[in-house]
Each structure stands twice: as structure tokens, then as C-alpha cells.
Enzyme design. Structure first.
Site, PDB file in Angstrom:
ATOM      1  N   LEU A 265      46.107  55.656  42.608  1.00 53.55           N
ATOM      2  CA  LEU A 265      45.648  54.287  42.331  1.00 53.55           C
ATOM      3  C   LEU A 265      44.742  53.752  43.422  1.00 53.55           C
ATOM      4  O   LEU A 265      43.889  52.902  43.176  1.00 53.55           O
ATOM      5  CB  LEU A 265      46.850  53.352  42.166  1.00 53.55           C
ATOM      6  CG  LEU A 265      47.787  53.654  41.008  1.00 53.55           C
ATOM      7  CD1 LEU A 265      48.995  52.730  41.062  1.00 53.55           C
ATOM      8  CD2 LEU A 265      47.081  53.529  39.674  1.00 53.55           C
ATOM      9  N   GLY A 266      44.927  54.196  44.648  1.00 58.08           N
ATOM     10  CA  GLY A 266      44.135  53.677  45.751  1.00 58.08           C
ATOM     11  C   GLY A 266      44.665  54.165  47.068  1.00 58.08           C
ATOM     12  O   GLY A 266      45.638  54.925  47.152  1.00 58.08           O
TER      13      GLY A 266
ATOM     14  N   GLY B 229      45.655  51.526  54.741  1.00 60.17           N
ATOM     15  CA  GLY B 229      45.987  51.992  56.080  1.00 60.17           C
ATOM     16  C   GLY B 229      47.312  52.719  56.121  1.00 60.17           C
ATOM     17  O   GLY B 229      47.554  53.567  56.983  1.00 60.17           O
TER      18      GLY B 229
ATOM     19  N   VAL C  25      48.549  55.366  47.231  1.00 57.30           N
ATOM     20  CA  VAL C  25      49.437  54.798  46.232  1.00 57.30           C
ATOM     21  C   VAL C  25      49.202  55.533  44.919  1.00 57.30           C
ATOM     22  O   VAL C  25      48.057  55.720  44.496  1.00 57.30           O
ATOM     23  CB  VAL C  25      49.195  53.286  46.045  1.00 57.30           C
ATOM     24  CG1 VAL C  25      50.156  52.717  45.014  1.00 57.30           C
ATOM     25  CG2 VAL C  25      49.347  52.552  47.363  1.00 57.30           C
TER      26      VAL C  25
ATOM     27  N   ASP D 280      48.895  39.928  56.840  1.00 54.65           N
ATOM     28  CA  ASP D 280      47.807  40.765  56.309  1.00 54.65           C
ATOM     29  C   ASP D 280      47.509  40.393  54.854  1.00 54.65           C
ATOM     30  O   ASP D 280      47.338  41.252  54.004  1.00 54.65           O
ATOM     31  CB  ASP D 280      48.171  42.247  56.416  1.00 54.65           C
ATOM     32  CG  ASP D 280      46.939  43.153  56.290  1.00 54.65           C
ATOM     33  OD1 ASP D 280      45.818  42.648  56.508  1.00 54.65           O
ATOM     34  OD2 ASP D 280      47.104  44.345  55.975  1.00 54.65           O
TER      35      ASP D 280
END
Length: 853
Positions: free
Chosen positions: A537-538, A541, A545, A656
């Protein structure tokens, strides 16, 4: 009598009879308009409609006034802001079926403007003046196509509604004349706020100076003079279609009207026939305690006291010097901070309930259920019954912000306000409650409760010890079985333990205490198709995922710690500790984790629409985010942050927050994710990192990036950046305006100061979203975003204030100051992996990448 005498008598009577009939007409039709000095008179001769001149300007208006009162009292004006400039004028029903006021040039300067669903005009259409003072437009069916009662001027008549109609979108409110001789719309208005616990506000433009208090089933809580029996009866209706207040006169021969005038007064007048005068029956504001927020937060105004401002029990003046000088506007603060679970409540009798636009209301709850909900919500500051009609309270109102604009009334009442205080303050007060029980119980009962609680705690501890012992015994044997069997354990028990020899003792202890499901590696491998690139999915850092699907069919998202990541283990444990304890609709839900040798993974619920940045910053996909969805995303993120900062078990700073860390479910509801950088915060206002500065350039607050100071206001800054990104569809990081080299914050600040805030709106939004209401919402969102990114942390609002500002258009927003990181021609020239400190500091800088999830 002679025949010629009869003829003479008829000749004299008939014309006068016709004149009388003509003067008594109450209706106009397309064939019979109203012109010149003609008037309409209602059937009972109570009201008259016609042309009138006001002042010496020669301007003429169409209005309604009382027929039988000599000194003309105008209660409604059609063309209040568009007067006729001379004596010529015609009021007629046009070909489009609307009532039109035509001037001497033949132009329509005012019309009824009712909306037709088809092109045909109803048959036999007519306009009629009723005995209620309502001027209506209707067809042969008798249904009103338009009515003057929907468009009040400065007067509220009996039967006229003050409030909202959700079907038509009409907001009915009264506003003053510009002057006694100019009926144009003035600056003073009295309007119902339907948010939270509805109440009405008297204001001068955007400046509020009087509040009625919420409707409690009998009266507005701030108007004890209201009576349900007698000359005037008051009512309030709240349904899914309408929310409004109205009043009726029991004796139809009496006149009463509520007006708002140019002198900032709301006044009720009644007509006294004997003396032929209007008597001022009631007015507001009538004393110092009626002034809006006279005594500030947690202060109560007592008109009979000296000084008038008094702090509630458990509170002290915020500004003692100003308080002693009789200026209570700064209000009060708590003497002792709340402890959440052990707090108590002090009941205040016949108090004007606090400002209620942001309150939670449930008409179906009992008061004991309301108390229980308040006790369970650490943000709850007070609660009360929503309805006191019938002598017994029902419904629930809960306040979660500062209590504002309260006052004391001299009489005893039947509505109690329960204000949350620290346990010590409650114990010192005889009229207090703690966790649903009255203080002042006998020592024997208290002792018995303590013993019972002690026994319950011992039994609970034994139960938990036995449960852990059983789980560890299960963990010692489960590794002997294969992947298929262990996957079956996951489906049957909801919890799978990896091989004991491959699970660190520390992690086993932590997950045991959290009672968090532990997935074994085989189950994750099968679910993600061995971490195939198709399921990816991506990447962030932390690592990659992956999308997965369990044997049961449930879709999951697996965050896999990269072996090469410098950030992994600490952030993994931190996220494991924090998010397992958090439950909120706007936070991503952690389903479990997997620890096997070097493999460390977190298992989350799957978000169908991935991360916000994957849609927001993609020109082809951004059209999926219309303004309604964008605003819901902004509001949802705000609610999630409020939970972290104020409502959760621990006060948590995310550190974050960014677009890639906001995930979207299938309904586009936002959920904050990635708590690897988050910190549990104590009672201090801010703290300084002792390890490294973490976060993402473009979202980090100035005080955090430069000095390592972080607080809840650091998250507020990140939220403000995110708001501006959602509005504009542009990234703050890496965005510079070509002409001035401004980043996104600098551009927003510049356009806002120039009054061109709407130019920030993402061009991908369709033109149909640019309605007046939505434009106001866009500008309000931009203003909130700029307030959140102000350079000084103390200038930024709390998330509780942000929620209120986003939710209510009635709240007056302060003007923002210059934002932080408004770099102008000096863009940041720092590599994302380099330290922002010199060699004398021990802090490090960790910046996460902005890749799609």
C-alpha cells in the site's frame, strides 16, 4: 315616502357602501393590483397593508400596520432596503406567480420570490392579508406559496416563528431599523442558534451582547419572567424539519409584539386600550448581569451581589487584580485540577445555564444516565436536564468546554446545573455528588463501601493472575502446531501467540498487560500473499504497509518494520503501548501485532481509500474530495486530536500529524494513524525533548523545530497546516509561490490580509460548491487554519476551541497573527536527514518521508 325620495336615498347610500367594501378588501389578484392610496384590510380589521412614507426623504414603502391604532405602528416592511423614490408604485401579482412591487420606471424593485418546482403558475393565484398580520400568497388549493411571516423585519408577532426551517433553508430572525425613520435593515439582530442546546442571541453585527439561555421545556433559562399561563403563552419546537420559538396571545383582543430596536434592546410591548399607549412589558438586557459573558469562564453573575461576579465553588479569579477592581471578564480557574474518575459535582439551583452551542444534547436520556456519561468523559465540565416541564427533569445536556455567561436569579427554580469539581472541593460542599452518590453519608456506609471495593479488587486481581497463567501455558505449547492450526486458533480465539522461544520476554509482558491479540508470522504471510508487491500500500519511515486478508475474509493493513530502519524498535513499542489504549472513531484501530525474531509488525483495520495525501495531492483523484467531504475530514481530524489531547485516558501529543498519517475509510471518514512518534504528556504546559526532534518538515511548529519544545500546541500547528492543505489541495512542504517565493502558509497569510482568502480554494472543486454558505465555511476554515499556525504557541487555540469555531458559525473568530515558517524569500535549506542543532546539543532530528501509504 315618495319614489324620487327612495331614488335619492339609494343614490346617496350605494356609493358609500361600495367605498366601504372597497376599503375593506383584503386580497389582490393578477387582475386587481394595489396602487396609490389603496390598502388591504384583514377580515377582522386588525391589520392594514399599504404604501407609507417614512421620514422627510420622500421614500415610500409597502408595509403592514395595526388598523385600529391611530399612531401608525408598522410591524412589517416589504421593500425595507429598496424604497420607492416617488409616489408612484404598484403592488401586483406578475406572470411568474410572484408578488412584485413596480416603480415608476416599470422595474420590479421587490418580489416575493417563491420557488416553483415546475414552469406553470397555480390557478386562481391571489395574495391576502390575514388577521394574524401575515401577508400570504396562495393558489386555489389554499397552500401558502409564500408568506411574510417567513421574512420578519424588526417585529415578532403572535404565531410568527423565530428559527430555522430545514426544508426551505429559511432562517427567520428579526433585525432593527437603521433609524426611527429608516426601515432599512440595521445592525442589531435577534437570532436563534440551533447548534447544541438551542438558544437566541442579541447582537450588533457579529458582537454578541445578550443571550437568552437555552429552552428548557418551560422557558428560556435566562428569562425567568416567561410564564406558560396567563396573557401570553410561549412555545418551542424542535424536530428534524424545524427548530423555532413562537408565542401566542390568549385574549385575541389584546396586542403584543416583540421588537429589536436601534438602541440594542430587545423589547416586548403590549397595547393598553384605555390610555391608548404601548406599554413596555419586558426588555433585555436589563441589568449588568444580562451583559454577555460579564463574569467570564466559570464565573456567575449575581445582580444583588457586591461585587456582582462570583467564582463557582472550587474556582478562583483568573486575574485577581482585575477582579478586585470589579472587572470579572477574565473569569475563574480551578483551584484544584480534576482527577477524572474521582471528581465530584456541585449542584447550582436556578442558574442561567451556560452558553450551549457546543453542548451535547439527548432528549431521551434520564438524568442518572446523563450523570454516568459525564463521569465517564474526562472532558465533561457540567451536566443538566434538558427539559424540566411537568415538574420532573428529563433529557440530558453535557458541557465539555468552559462554562460561560452564567447568572444567578433570586427565585428558586426546578432546573439544577451540576458542575464538575475536584473531589476535595466536592467533599467540602454539602450540596455535592461524587460518582453518582451524595456526600454526607454515614461513616458506616462509607466503610462498608470501602470494604466491598477492597474485596472486589482482590477478586479481580486473582482473576487476572489466573488468566495470565493460562495464556502463558497456552503460549508454551502452541508453537508445536503448524501454520494452518495456528491460523485456526486466531479465528476461534481471537488471539494467537507466536513461538515462545521467538518472542522476547519484554514484548510478551507488554502485550500481556494490554491484552492485545498476537498474530503469528504464518498467518500474516498467508494474509499478505508473502508480502507481495501487489499487496503493498505504501512506504514510510517505519517501513512498508501491506494489504492483507485473513481466512475469515476480514481485510487488514500490516505495517512491517524495516530491518534497515533507524527508527523502528522504539517507535514500534511506543505505538504498541499508546494506540492499544485509544478508542475513537477518528483514530485508526489497532487489531493486534506480530513479533517473530527480527520481524515486528502492527496489524490495523484496513482503510479502503488509503491515506489523505494519496487523494488530496493527486490532480486526477482530488475531485473525489468535494468541499463537504473536505470539511468533514477537517472536522474529523479535529475531533481525533481533541480526544488525544483531552478526552483519552492519557494526554497524548502525536508529534507527526500530516496528510499521509490520516487514513480514509470507505465513507471518507478520517482516522489519524502512526503513533510511533507520539508522547504521553503530563500536566506541564510544554516539554523539551531529550533525545531527538521528530516530525516532518512543513508540519513542525517553530518552537519544536528550533528549540525542541513540544506541547499540545505543536499538534495544533500541524493541524493548521493540514487544514490549509485540505482547502488548497497543495502541499506546504516543497510549495513556493513563484513570484514571492512564499510557502503555502505565506501565501495563505498574504491572500487573507488582502481579503482574497477564497482564492486559496482548490481549483478542482466544482463551481456548484461555491454557494454562499459554503464560501463562508471555506473562509472560516482558512481563518481557523491560520489561527492554528500562528508563530507563538500561546496564540494558538486549543483543539476544544477549534471544534467550537468549526462547528458554530455564530462564534466570533479572532483575527490571526503572522504564521510561523512564513519564510518569504528565505526557503528552508536543510536536508531532511541533517540535524538542525549545532555540535553543542545532544538532540537529534528525525524527519519522516512524505510517501503515499
Amino acid at each position: 315616502m315618495k319614489p324620487h325620495s327612495y331614488r335619492s336615498l339609494c343614490f346617496f347610500i350605494i356609493p358609500h357602501l361600495l367605498i366601504s367594501i372597497a376599503n375593506a378588501v383584503d386580497t389582490i389578484t393578477p387582475a386587481h393590483p394595489l396602487t396609490g392610496n389603496q390598502t388591504l384590510v384583514s377580515a377582522g380589521e386588525l391589520f392594514e397593508l399599504g404604501f407609507f412614507a417614512s421620514g422627510d426623504s420622500g421614500h415610500r414603502y409597502v408595509g403592514i400596520w395595526y388598523k385600529k391604532i391611530k399612531d401608525r405602528t408598522v410591524v412589517w416592511v416589504a421593500n425595507r432596503d429598496n424604497p420607492l423614490m416617488d409616489s408612484a408604485g404598484i403592488l401586483k401579482i406578475g406572470e411568474d406567480g410572484n408578488i412584485h412591487l413596480i416603480d415608476s420606471a416599470g422595474d420590479s424593485i421587490w418580489s416575493s420570490s417563491w420557488n416553483r418546482t415546475d414552469t406553470s403558475v397555480p390557478r386562481n393565484i391571489f395574495a391576502q392579508l390575514l388577521d394574524s398580520g401575515n401577508f400570504v400568497l396562495a393558489g386555489e388549493t389554499g397552500d401558502y406559496l409564500w408568506q411574510s411571516f417567513d421574512y420578519p423585519t424588526d417585529t415578532l408577532l403572535p404565531g410568527m416563528k423565530l428559527g430555522w426551517d430545514s426544508k426551505t433553508g429559511i432562517n427567520r430572525y428579526i433585525s432593527s431599523w437603521k433609524s426611527p425613520k429608516d426601515p432599512g435593515q440595521g445592525d442589531i439582530s435577534f437570532k436563534l442558534d440551533i447548534n447544541g442546546y438551542p438558544e437566541a442571541f442579541l447582537r450588533n453585527k457579529d458582537l454578541i451582547f445578550y443571550r437568552s439561555g437555552a429552552w428548557n421545556g418551560v422557558r428560556f433559562s435566562g428569562v425567568p419572567e416567561m410564564e406558560t399561563e396567563g396573557v401570553i403563552s410561549f412555545s418551542f419546537k424542535m424536530t428534524k424539519d424545524e427548530i423555532y420559538y413562537t408565542f401566542q396571545i390568549q385574549n385575541q383582543t389584546l396586542y403584543s409584539r416583540l421588537i429589536v430596536n436601534q438602541t440594542e434592546f430587545l423589547e416586548r410591548y403590549t397595547w393598553v386600550p384605555e390610555s391608548e399607549i404601548w406599554n413596555r412589558f419586558w426588555y433585555a438586557p436589563k441589568d449588568q448581569c444580562d451583559e454577555y459573558r460579564e463574569c467570564g469562564p466559570f464565573g456567575r453573575c449575581d445582580a444583588d451581589g457586591s461585587p456582582v461576579c462570583q467564582c463557582l465553588t472550587g474556582f478562583k479569579p483568573r486575574n485577581k487584580q482585575a477582579w478586585d477592581l470589579r472587572d470579572g471578564s477574565d473569569g475563574c480557574v480551578r483551584v484544584k485540577e480534576l482527577g477524572c474518575g474521582g471528581d465530584g459535582f456541585i449542584a447550582w439551583n436556578y442558574t442561567k445555564l451556560p452558553e450551549s452551542g457546543g453542548a451535547f444534547v439527548d432528549e431521551g436520556m434520564r438524568l442518572d444516565e446523563c450523570e454516568k456519561m459525564c463521569v465517564g468523559n474526562c472532558s465533561c465540565t457540567a451536566y443538566s436536564s434538558a427539559n424540566v416541564s411537568g415538574g420532573s427533569g428529563s433529557g440530558c445536556v453535557i458541557w465539555t468546554a468552559e462554562l460561560l455567561d452564567m447568572r444567578k436569579f433570586p427565585a428558586e427554580g426546578d432546573q439544577l446545573l451540576y458542575v464538575r469539581v475536584a473531589a476535595f472541593d466536592a467533599e467540602q460542599n454539602g450540596n455535592a455528588k461524587k460518582s453518582g452518590q451524595r456526600f454526607g453519608k454515614t461513616k458506616e456506609i462509607i466503610l462498608a463501601c470501602s470494604i466491598t471495593l477492597g474485596i472486589a479488587l482482590i477478586l479481580f486481581s486473582l482473576f487476572m493472575w489466573e488468566k495470565r497463567r493460562t495464556r502463558r501455558a497456552f503460549a508454551a505449547n502452541i508453537y508445536l502446531r503448524g501454520i494452518g492450526e495456528r491460523s485456526g486458533d486466531l479465528l476461534m480465539n481471537g488471539t494467537v501467540i507466536s513461538k515462545k522461544t521467538e518472542l522476547s520476554r519484554e514484548t510478551l509482558k507488554e502485550t500481556d498487560e494490554l491484552e492485545l491479540p498476537l498474530f503469528d508470522l504464518g498467518t500474516i504471510v498467508v494474509a499478505t500473499n508473502n508480502f507481495s508487491s501487489e499487496n503493498k500500500l505504501g512506504r514510510g519511515g517505519f517501513g512498508c504497509v501491506y494489504k492483507g486478508r485473513l481466512i475469515s475474509g476480514e481485510e487488514i493493513a500490516v505495517k512491517r518494520l524495516s530491518e534497515k530502519s533507524r527508527q523502528g524498535v522504539g517507535e514500534f513499542k511506543n505505538e504498541l503501548r499508546l494506540i492499544a489504549k485509544l478508542q475513537h472513531r477518528n483514530l485508526v484501530r489497532l487489531l493486534g501485532c506480530c513479533v517473530d525474531n527480527e520481524e515486528k509488525m502492527l496489524v490495523y483495520e484496513y482503510m479502503e481509500n488509503k491515506s489523505l495525501d494519496s487523494l488530496l495531492f493527486d490532480k486526477e483523484k482530488s475531485s473525489m474530495l468535494d468541499w463537504r467531504r473536505r470539511f468533514n475530514i477537517i472536522y474529523g481530524i479535529a475531533r481525533g486530536l481533541l480526544y488525544l489531547h483531552q478526552d483519552s485516558r492519557f494526554r497524548i501529543i502525536h508529534r507527526d500529524l500530516k496528510a499521509s498519517n490520516v487514513l480514509l475509510d470507505k465513507e471518507m471518514n478520517p482516522k489519524i494513524s502512526d503513533f510511533g512518534m507520539a508522547r504521553i504528556f503530563g500536566d506541564e504546559t510544554d516539554a523539551k525533548t531529550t533525545k531527538r526532534v521528530v516530525g516532518t518538515y512543513g508540519y513542525m511548529s517553530p518552537e519544536y523545530a528550533m528549540d525542541g519544545l513540544f506541547s499540545m500546541k505543536s499538534d495544533v500547528f500541524s493541524f493548521g497546516v493540514l487544514v490549509l492543505e485540505v482547502v488548497t489541495g497543495k502541499k506546504n512542504r516543497g510549495f513556493y509561490q513563484q513570484k514571492d517565493n512564499d510557502n503555502l502558509l505565506g501565501l495563505a497569510w498574504k491572500l487573507w490580509k488582502e481579503g482574497r482568502g477564497c482564492e486559496l480554494l482548490d481549483s478542482s472543486l466544482s463551481a456548484e460548491t461555491h454557494s454562499e454558505f459554503n464560501n463562508n465555511q471555506v473562509l472560516r476554515s482558512i481563518q481557523v487554519g491560520l489561527l492554528c499556525v500562528q508563530e507563538k504557541a500561546e496564540d494558538r487555540p486549543t483543539m476544544a476551541a477549534v471544534i467550537l469555531m468549526l462547528r458554530s458559525e455564530e462564534v466570533l473568530l479572532p483575527q490571526p497573527k503572522q504564521p510561523g515558517f512564513c519564510l518569504g524569500s528565505r526557503p528552508l535549506k536543510t536536508d531532511s536527514s541533517s540535524s538542525v542543532y549545532n555540535d553543542q546539543t545532544s538532540n537529534e532530528l528525525t524527519i519522516t518521508k512524505l510517501d503515499g501509504r
